[in-house]
Design a protein around this motif. Structure first.
Motif, PDB file in Angstrom:
ATOM      1  N   ALA A  76      31.886 -42.994 -42.674  1.00 13.89           N
ATOM      2  CA  ALA A  76      30.562 -43.728 -43.150  1.00 13.89           C
ATOM      3  C   ALA A  76      30.494 -43.499 -44.804  1.00 13.89           C
ATOM      4  CB  ALA A  76      29.400 -43.366 -42.568  1.00 13.89           C
ATOM      5  N   ARG A  77      30.373 -44.474 -45.686  1.00 12.75           N
ATOM      6  CA  ARG A  77      30.063 -44.373 -46.949  1.00 12.75           C
ATOM      7  C   ARG A  77      28.607 -45.072 -47.420  1.00 12.75           C
ATOM      8  NH1 ARG A  77      35.376 -46.822 -49.829  1.00 12.75           N
ATOM      9  NH2 ARG A  77      35.029 -48.608 -48.269  1.00 12.75           N
ATOM     10  N   GLY A  78      27.922 -44.104 -48.157  1.00 14.14           N
ATOM     11  CA  GLY A  78      26.492 -44.535 -48.488  1.00 14.14           C
ATOM     12  C   GLY A  78      26.625 -45.185 -49.766  1.00 14.14           C
ATOM     13  N   PHE A  79      25.808 -46.322 -50.230  1.00 15.26           N
ATOM     14  CA  PHE A  79      25.550 -46.434 -51.869  1.00 15.26           C
ATOM     15  C   PHE A  79      25.452 -45.377 -52.737  1.00 15.26           C
ATOM     16  CE2 PHE A  79      24.123 -50.636 -49.358  1.00 15.26           C
ATOM     17  CZ  PHE A  79      25.243 -51.226 -49.181  1.00 15.26           C
ATOM     18  N   ASP A  80      25.897 -45.713 -53.652  1.00 15.00           N
ATOM     19  CA  ASP A  80      25.988 -44.517 -54.705  1.00 15.00           C
ATOM     20  C   ASP A  80      26.771 -43.527 -54.473  1.00 15.00           C
ATOM     21  OD1 ASP A  80      24.456 -45.924 -56.711  1.00 15.00           O
ATOM     22  OD2 ASP A  80      22.574 -44.979 -56.444  1.00 15.00           O
ATOM     23  N   PHE A  84      28.147 -41.977 -51.552  1.00 17.25           N
ATOM     24  CA  PHE A  84      28.242 -40.808 -50.425  1.00 17.25           C
ATOM     25  C   PHE A  84      29.409 -41.095 -49.623  1.00 17.25           C
ATOM     26  CE2 PHE A  84      23.705 -40.838 -51.880  1.00 17.25           C
ATOM     27  CZ  PHE A  84      23.611 -39.611 -52.075  1.00 17.25           C
ATOM     28  N   ASN A  85      29.968 -40.131 -49.023  1.00 14.04           N
ATOM     29  CA  ASN A  85      31.286 -40.115 -48.144  1.00 14.04           C
ATOM     30  C   ASN A  85      30.988 -39.115 -47.071  1.00 14.04           C
ATOM     31  OD1 ASN A  85      32.986 -42.134 -49.793  1.00 14.04           O
ATOM     32  ND2 ASN A  85      32.957 -40.285 -51.355  1.00 14.04           N
ATOM     33  N   SER A  86      31.162 -39.417 -45.874  1.00 18.49           N
ATOM     34  CA  SER A  86      31.181 -38.484 -44.701  1.00 18.49           C
ATOM     35  C   SER A  86      32.035 -39.037 -43.628  1.00 18.49           C
ATOM     36  CB  SER A  86      29.605 -38.437 -44.087  1.00 18.49           C
ATOM     37  OG  SER A  86      28.802 -37.770 -45.098  1.00 18.49           O
ATOM     38  N   ALA A  87      32.390 -37.888 -42.957  1.00 19.41           N
ATOM     39  CA  ALA A  87      33.330 -38.193 -41.585  1.00 19.41           C
ATOM     40  C   ALA A  87      33.004 -37.044 -40.828  1.00 19.41           C
ATOM     41  CB  ALA A  87      34.753 -37.948 -42.027  1.00 19.41           C
ATOM     42  N   VAL A  88      33.156 -37.431 -39.287  1.00 18.98           N
ATOM     43  CA  VAL A  88      32.812 -36.625 -38.265  1.00 18.98           C
ATOM     44  C   VAL A  88      33.968 -36.814 -37.200  1.00 18.98           C
ATOM     45  CG1 VAL A  88      31.254 -36.412 -36.276  1.00 18.98           C
ATOM     46  CG2 VAL A  88      30.379 -36.304 -38.502  1.00 18.98           C
ATOM     47  N   SER A 124      31.942 -35.844 -49.117  1.00 22.57           N
ATOM     48  CA  SER A 124      32.116 -35.913 -50.691  1.00 22.57           C
ATOM     49  C   SER A 124      31.420 -36.824 -51.322  1.00 22.57           C
ATOM     50  CB  SER A 124      33.635 -36.062 -50.680  1.00 22.57           C
ATOM     51  OG  SER A 124      33.814 -37.246 -50.286  1.00 22.57           O
ATOM     52  N   HIS A 125      31.427 -36.844 -52.485  1.00 22.76           N
ATOM     53  CA  HIS A 125      30.761 -37.907 -53.259  1.00 22.76           C
ATOM     54  C   HIS A 125      31.571 -38.219 -54.642  1.00 22.76           C
ATOM     55  CE1 HIS A 125      27.278 -39.677 -55.817  1.00 22.76           C
ATOM     56  NE2 HIS A 125      26.585 -39.592 -54.484  1.00 22.76           N
ATOM     57  N   ASP A 126      31.555 -39.569 -54.770  1.00 22.83           N
ATOM     58  CA  ASP A 126      32.144 -40.324 -55.782  1.00 22.83           C
ATOM     59  C   ASP A 126      31.817 -40.045 -57.257  1.00 22.83           C
ATOM     60  OD1 ASP A 126      33.458 -41.532 -53.725  1.00 22.83           O
ATOM     61  OD2 ASP A 126      32.611 -43.541 -54.078  1.00 22.83           O
ATOM     62  N   ALA A 183      38.641 -40.092 -48.466  1.00 24.27           N
ATOM     63  CA  ALA A 183      40.023 -39.261 -48.048  1.00 24.27           C
ATOM     64  C   ALA A 183      39.589 -37.930 -47.745  1.00 24.27           C
ATOM     65  CB  ALA A 183      41.297 -39.704 -48.419  1.00 24.27           C
ATOM     66  N   ARG A 184      39.048 -37.522 -48.965  1.00 21.66           N
ATOM     67  CA  ARG A 184      38.745 -35.935 -49.044  1.00 21.66           C
ATOM     68  C   ARG A 184      38.059 -35.665 -47.848  1.00 21.66           C
ATOM     69  NH1 ARG A 184      34.904 -33.075 -52.191  1.00 21.66           N
ATOM     70  NH2 ARG A 184      35.536 -30.866 -52.217  1.00 21.66           N
ATOM     71  N   ALA A 185      36.756 -36.480 -47.385  1.00 16.13           N
ATOM     72  CA  ALA A 185      35.774 -36.170 -46.596  1.00 16.13           C
ATOM     73  C   ALA A 185      36.521 -36.297 -45.200  1.00 16.13           C
ATOM     74  CB  ALA A 185      34.860 -37.121 -46.568  1.00 16.13           C
ATOM     75  N   MET A 186      37.447 -37.153 -44.877  1.00 21.42           N
ATOM     76  CA  MET A 186      38.241 -37.246 -43.873  1.00 21.42           C
ATOM     77  C   MET A 186      38.979 -35.958 -43.336  1.00 21.42           C
ATOM     78  SD  MET A 186      39.467 -41.134 -43.455  1.00 21.42           S
ATOM     79  CE  MET A 186      38.531 -42.482 -44.285  1.00 21.42           C
TER      80      MET A 186
END
Length: 418
Positions: free
Chosen positions: A401-405, A407-411, A270-272, A288-291
């Motif tokens: 993991a969260r990327g600057f600007d 980015f949100n990811s979960a695996v 997902s993205h903020d 949380a949505r990505a998770m």
């Protein structure tokens, strides 16, 4: 059980059959595992350049790394240290999976790595030569050595992997996105994919850029500088290295008689939709949505998750929002949480890939490594942190993991079929 989700005729399943680690914790998965189990801190003063003029002078560097063990001199001249680390990690992963370095069917092999800051040391050297050197020129390889896709291109050339290749750019989140993309490639018919990523954000220019973001720790003490979720959290310490994985079609692995580490069971992103600045804290709703997406796609209930490996930025407001995201997904009983980044630094997308490697080794050995850098949880960060390593049943791990600007990811990785 077939190698296809839901039985015969449905989509293929992807398992990780090889791990290649090149990190401050060591070269090779075994060295990394011993380091994190023992809680050995590998953060130290920067040696790749003189950091004396900078307020942040610590980093996690890969010690005793000889790139000539993993690639020839011609390849090394054309590439940056970030790619050298990738050469090594890829060779280690292929060897771990029992696969040849050059494929018998080149179209059945692909590369999809994450990239964050590119070829920093190479670019630094060439730009300094441009502005300071009498010739006012750059080398012939400047245009390709710094580029985000350099490691993907160089690895595909070196190993002659001619399947669909690509690069993911989402800062730290990219290290997880690459695994998701690898599973998609497997489902579309490519049986073997290299995924993950390495990083080397250690040059004067790269350090200056990170300092500008205001999130780096300036603590001079290696054991105290990087302390996510702790009352003394003061920012992150940069690190280099990462991990590369062999992601393989389950049927292909079974035909070779190979036992995988785990199945890549689900993923979410997902993205903020907002910038990272000195006031931002990351959006716990989107994280949380990505998770939830990852858990839903894996068919895993929150109560079935045995451990969570967090982004662990080490900035108080980010740590609190990560804890909020966990509570939003898991309610009042989130799973055990553990991070080893305080031992080795935050290697951007390489660090997220390294978290996956640690998760896979936890599943394989039935042990959770202890949380590093934590004495007393900060207010709002009172999670169930793993304090001591010990045997326990670990079937399902969630990595975030969260990327600057934004980015949100979960695996989700799950103990794979025999």
């Amino acid at each position: 059980m077939t190698g296809r989700a839901g039985g015969a005729g449905s989509r293929p399943r992807a398992v990780i059959t090889g791990i290649g680690v090149v990190a401050p914790s060591g070269i090779g998965a075994d060295a990394h595992w011993k380091c994190v189990l023992a809680g050995q801190n590998r953060i130290a003063p920067i040696t790749l350049f003189d950091p004396e003029r900078y307020p942040s002078r610590l980093a996690g560097e890969v010690a005793d790394f000889d790139a000539l063990h993993y690639a020839d001199s011609r390849q090394l001249v054309q590439t940056d240290r970030w790619t050298h680390l990738g050469f090594a990690a890829a060779r280690l992963a292929l060897a771990d999976a029992g696969l040849p370095e050059t494929a018998d069917d080149p179209y059945g092999y692909a590369v999809t790595l994450a990239s964050s800051s590119g070829g920093n040391l190479f670019g630094q050297r060439e730009l300094q030569r441009l502005w300071r050197g009498p010739a006012r020129t750059v080398g012939a390889y400047q245009s390709i050595a710094w580029f985000y896709a350099a490691s993907v291109g160089q690895l595909s050339i070196r190993h002659q992997f001619k399947g669909p290749c690509g690069v993911l750019a989402a800062e730290s989140a990219g290290g997880l996105d690459s695994l998701a993309h690898a599973v998609r490639m497997v489902r579309r018919g490519t049986p073997v994919v290299l995924a993950g990523g390495t990083e080397c954000p250690l040059s004067p220019y790269a350090l200056t850029c990170q300092l500008r973001g205001g999130l780096l720790s300036t603590c001079p003490e290696p054991t105290l500088a990087y302390r996510p979720f702790d009352v003394a959290a003061s920012g992150y310490v940069p690190g280099e290295g990462g991990a590369v994985f062999v992601v393989e079609d389950l049927d292909h692995a079974r035909a070779r008689g190979v036992r995988g580490y785990a199945e890549v069971a689900g993923w979410g992103a997902s993205h903020d939709a907002r910038h990272t600045d000195r006031r931002a804290a990351g959006d716990p709703v989107q994280y949380a949505r990505a998770m939830r997406l990852a858990l839903d796609r894996a068919g895993v209930r929150p109560a079935e998750v045995d451990v969570f490996f967090p982004d662990a930025l080490g900035v108080a407001r980010y740590d609190r929002s990560e804890a909020e995201a966990l509570w939003a997904v898991f309610g009042t009983r989130p799973p055990p949480v553990t991070t080893q980044k305080p031992l080795i630094g935050r290697a951007h997308q390489g660090g997220a890939a390294l978290d996956v490697a640690t998760a896979l080794l936890s599943l394989r050995h039935g042990v959770l490594p202890p949380t590093a850098g934590l004495d007393r949880p900060a207010p709002g960060c009172e999670l169930d942190f793993v304090r001591e390593s010990g045997p326990r049943r670990v079937d399902v791990a969630l990595v975030g993991a969260r990327g600057f600007d934004g980015f949100n990811s979960a695996v989700v990785v799950r103990r794979g079929p025999a």
